[in-house]
Design an enzyme around this catalytic site. Structure first.
Site, PDB file in Angstrom:
ATOM      1  N   HIS A  38       9.289  -3.452   3.052  1.00 44.37           N
ATOM      2  CA  HIS A  38       8.946  -4.114   1.810  1.00 44.37           C
ATOM      3  C   HIS A  38      10.085  -4.270   0.803  1.00 44.37           C
ATOM      4  O   HIS A  38       9.903  -5.395   0.117  1.00 44.37           O
ATOM      5  CB  HIS A  38       8.176  -2.688   1.301  1.00 44.37           C
ATOM      6  CG  HIS A  38       6.965  -2.117   1.952  1.00 44.37           C
ATOM      7  ND1 HIS A  38       6.984  -0.780   2.204  1.00 44.37           N
ATOM      8  CD2 HIS A  38       5.978  -2.610   1.959  1.00 44.37           C
ATOM      9  CE1 HIS A  38       5.787  -0.771   2.610  1.00 44.37           C
ATOM     10  NE2 HIS A  38       5.088  -1.932   2.609  1.00 44.37           N
ATOM     11  N   GLU A  47      11.903  -0.647   4.362  1.00 43.79           N
ATOM     12  CA  GLU A  47      13.083  -1.378   4.418  1.00 43.79           C
ATOM     13  C   GLU A  47      12.267  -2.946   4.563  1.00 43.79           C
ATOM     14  O   GLU A  47      12.518  -3.821   3.667  1.00 43.79           O
ATOM     15  CB  GLU A  47      14.093  -1.185   5.550  1.00 43.79           C
ATOM     16  CG  GLU A  47      15.066  -0.300   5.373  1.00 43.79           C
ATOM     17  CD  GLU A  47      15.826  -0.667   4.397  1.00 43.79           C
ATOM     18  OE1 GLU A  47      16.144  -1.888   3.940  1.00 43.79           O
ATOM     19  OE2 GLU A  47      16.576   0.451   3.560  1.00 43.79           O
ATOM     20  N   LEU A  59       9.136  -2.253  11.078  1.00 45.19           N
ATOM     21  CA  LEU A  59       8.842  -1.269  10.377  1.00 45.19           C
ATOM     22  C   LEU A  59       7.354  -1.372   9.757  1.00 45.19           C
ATOM     23  O   LEU A  59       6.717  -2.201   9.514  1.00 45.19           O
ATOM     24  CB  LEU A  59       9.741  -1.396   9.168  1.00 45.19           C
ATOM     25  CG  LEU A  59      11.410  -0.944   9.622  1.00 45.19           C
ATOM     26  CD1 LEU A  59      12.128  -1.182   8.221  1.00 45.19           C
ATOM     27  CD2 LEU A  59      11.568   0.032  10.319  1.00 45.19           C
ATOM     28  N   SER A 108       4.248   1.461   7.499  1.00 44.53           N
ATOM     29  CA  SER A 108       3.765   2.742   7.189  1.00 44.53           C
ATOM     30  C   SER A 108       3.230   3.481   8.224  1.00 44.53           C
ATOM     31  O   SER A 108       3.559   4.942   7.980  1.00 44.53           O
ATOM     32  CB  SER A 108       3.052   2.595   5.994  1.00 44.53           C
ATOM     33  OG  SER A 108       3.529   1.830   5.070  1.00 44.53           O
ATOM     34  N   MET A 128       0.844  -1.029   0.199  1.00 42.59           N
ATOM     35  CA  MET A 128       0.067  -0.056   0.040  1.00 42.59           C
ATOM     36  C   MET A 128       0.921   1.218  -0.111  1.00 42.59           C
ATOM     37  O   MET A 128       0.390   2.320   0.321  1.00 42.59           O
ATOM     38  CB  MET A 128      -0.905   0.129   1.252  1.00 42.59           C
ATOM     39  CG  MET A 128      -2.026  -1.337   1.132  1.00 42.59           C
ATOM     40  SD  MET A 128      -3.237  -0.853   2.009  1.00 42.59           S
ATOM     41  CE  MET A 128      -2.891  -0.745   3.693  1.00 42.59           C
TER      42      MET A 128
HETATM   43  P1  AMP Z   1       1.455  -2.935   3.466  1.00 42.62           P
HETATM   44  O1  AMP Z   1       2.184  -1.898   2.581  1.00 42.62           O
HETATM   45  O2  AMP Z   1       2.006  -2.281   4.733  1.00 42.62           O
HETATM   46  O3  AMP Z   1       0.223  -3.474   3.134  1.00 42.62           O
HETATM   47  O4  AMP Z   1       2.503  -4.082   3.379  1.00 42.62           O
HETATM   48  C1  AMP Z   1       3.025  -4.766   2.270  1.00 42.62           C
HETATM   49  C2  AMP Z   1       3.766  -5.989   2.403  1.00 42.62           C
HETATM   50  O5  AMP Z   1       4.835  -5.607   3.127  1.00 42.62           O
HETATM   51  C3  AMP Z   1       2.885  -7.039   3.287  1.00 42.62           C
HETATM   52  O6  AMP Z   1       3.167  -8.196   2.889  1.00 42.62           O
HETATM   53  C4  AMP Z   1       3.390  -6.951   4.777  1.00 42.62           C
HETATM   54  O7  AMP Z   1       3.368  -7.815   5.636  1.00 42.62           O
HETATM   55  C5  AMP Z   1       4.797  -6.627   4.394  1.00 42.62           C
HETATM   56  N1  AMP Z   1       5.444  -5.702   5.510  1.00 42.62           N
HETATM   57  C6  AMP Z   1       5.170  -4.558   6.024  1.00 42.62           C
HETATM   58  N2  AMP Z   1       6.025  -4.296   7.396  1.00 42.62           N
HETATM   59  C7  AMP Z   1       7.054  -5.279   6.953  1.00 42.62           C
HETATM   60  C8  AMP Z   1       8.121  -5.379   7.926  1.00 42.62           C
HETATM   61  N3  AMP Z   1       8.647  -4.561   8.808  1.00 42.62           N
HETATM   62  N4  AMP Z   1       9.036  -6.587   7.346  1.00 42.62           N
HETATM   63  C9  AMP Z   1       8.687  -7.292   6.635  1.00 42.62           C
HETATM   64  N5  AMP Z   1       7.769  -7.345   5.955  1.00 42.62           N
HETATM   65  C10 AMP Z   1       6.719  -6.089   6.132  1.00 42.62           C
END
Ligand code: AMP
Length: 271
Positions: free
Chosen positions: A33, A31, A180, A182, A26
């Site tokens: 991502h 880091e 980490l 967003s 999203m």
């Molecule tokens: P998001 O943009 O928050 O929807 O996350 C996109 C993808 O990145 C999802 O698969 C999350 O689980 C993964 N993600 C978010 N934060 C982390 C993190 N700190 N470490 C590893 N993967 C993450």
């Protein structure tokens, strides 16, 4: 890195490839991502990242409106990695155009943790992930274990319907042990300190629980202590088996799952 702004350019760009790794996000790239992108880059011929803030998975309109977005900066960061072949930034109509209404329902036994507190959230997540899987048709999808319940539900939902494999990737933390996210962008310095204290404390707590006979009782006491000390709201703190997401009474094969609010910012993690 080729930027794809609609489905036509997506289909045209991906047509020649059958070994595509997909990292759905999203945005507000960090880091965490980037670690998924690295995994994809290592194991697939081509890597595609998507940025789409999916309105249907937000159970709270204000939360959707306030979700941090920074597309220009995201493009810069992704380009710099040199590990992303395609960046897909669809519009709402690209994802939801085939107007088939979703009839996905989270079953009662799965209404735990975030599913209990965020009504409709995972229905929205499964719906968008199915749509994105149909559009991108990836060989593998890389997902973070930070959002373990999301990974678990998506894997179980897609595994019988698609050939795509869902690859879980480890959680990336900063030096203060905060996962980490967003959403961390919404925290002030004091909030960051609280999140760090809680993360470090939960890492220690998990070790202590190995010798605990009354885990549930112990966790309830901890919730009260953290809430009082840090002036935060803890939505849940549970020891959960990672195999079936059921409440567990042994530390082995389980993780401590937490959701909490610091100054109205909702964060989740597991240890
Ligand atoms: P998001 O943009 O928050 O929807 O996350 C996109 C993808 O990145 C999802 O698969 C999350 O689980 C993964 N993600 C978010 N934060 C982390 C993190 N700190 N470490 C590893 N993967 C993450």
């Amino acid at each position: 890195m080729k930027i794809l702004l609609n489905n036509n350019s997506l289909f045209r760009a991906l047509r020649p490839y059958n070994d595509v790794g997909f990292v759905p996000t999203m945005g507000s790239i960090h880091e965490g991502h980037l670690s998924l992108i690295e995994r994809s880059n290592r194991s697939c011929k081509k890597t595609i990242v998507s940025i789409f803030v999916n309105p249907k998975q937000f159970n709270n309109k204000k939360d959707f409106k306030n979700y941090p977005t920074n597309i220009k900066e995201d493009i810069k960061i992704l380009k710099k990695t040199k590990k992303v072949d395609f960046l897909y930034i669809p519009k709402f109509k690209d994802v939801y155009n085939n107007n088939k209404k979703s009839n996905i329902k989270i079953t009662k036994k799965n209404k735990i943790l975030c599913a209990k507190f965020r009504k409709g959230h995972f229905e929205g997540v499964l719906d968008v992930m199915e749509r994105l899987t149909n559009l991108v048709n990836p060989k593998k999808i890389f997902m973070g274990k930070k959002d373990y319940q999301q990974y678990f539900l998506i894997k179980n939902y897609l595994k019988n319907k698609y050939k795509t494999s869902i690859i879980p990737c480890r959680t990336i933390r900063n030096k203060s042990k905060i996962a980490l996210s967003s959403r961390n962008n919404h925290l002030d310095l004091n909030g960051i300190k609280k999140a760090s204290f809680l993360s470090k404390s939960l890492i220690k707590l998990k070790k202590k629980l190995k010798n605990s006979k009354k885990i549930k009782q112990n966790l309830n006491t901890q919730i009260k202590n953290f809430e009082k000390l840090l002036k935060i709201k803890i939505e849940y703190l549970e020891l959960i088996s990672i195999k079936n997401l059921k409440i567990s009474n042994t530390v082995r094969g389980s993780r401590l799952f937490v959701a909490y609010y610091i100054d109205n910012v909702r964060l989740i993690d597991n240890f």
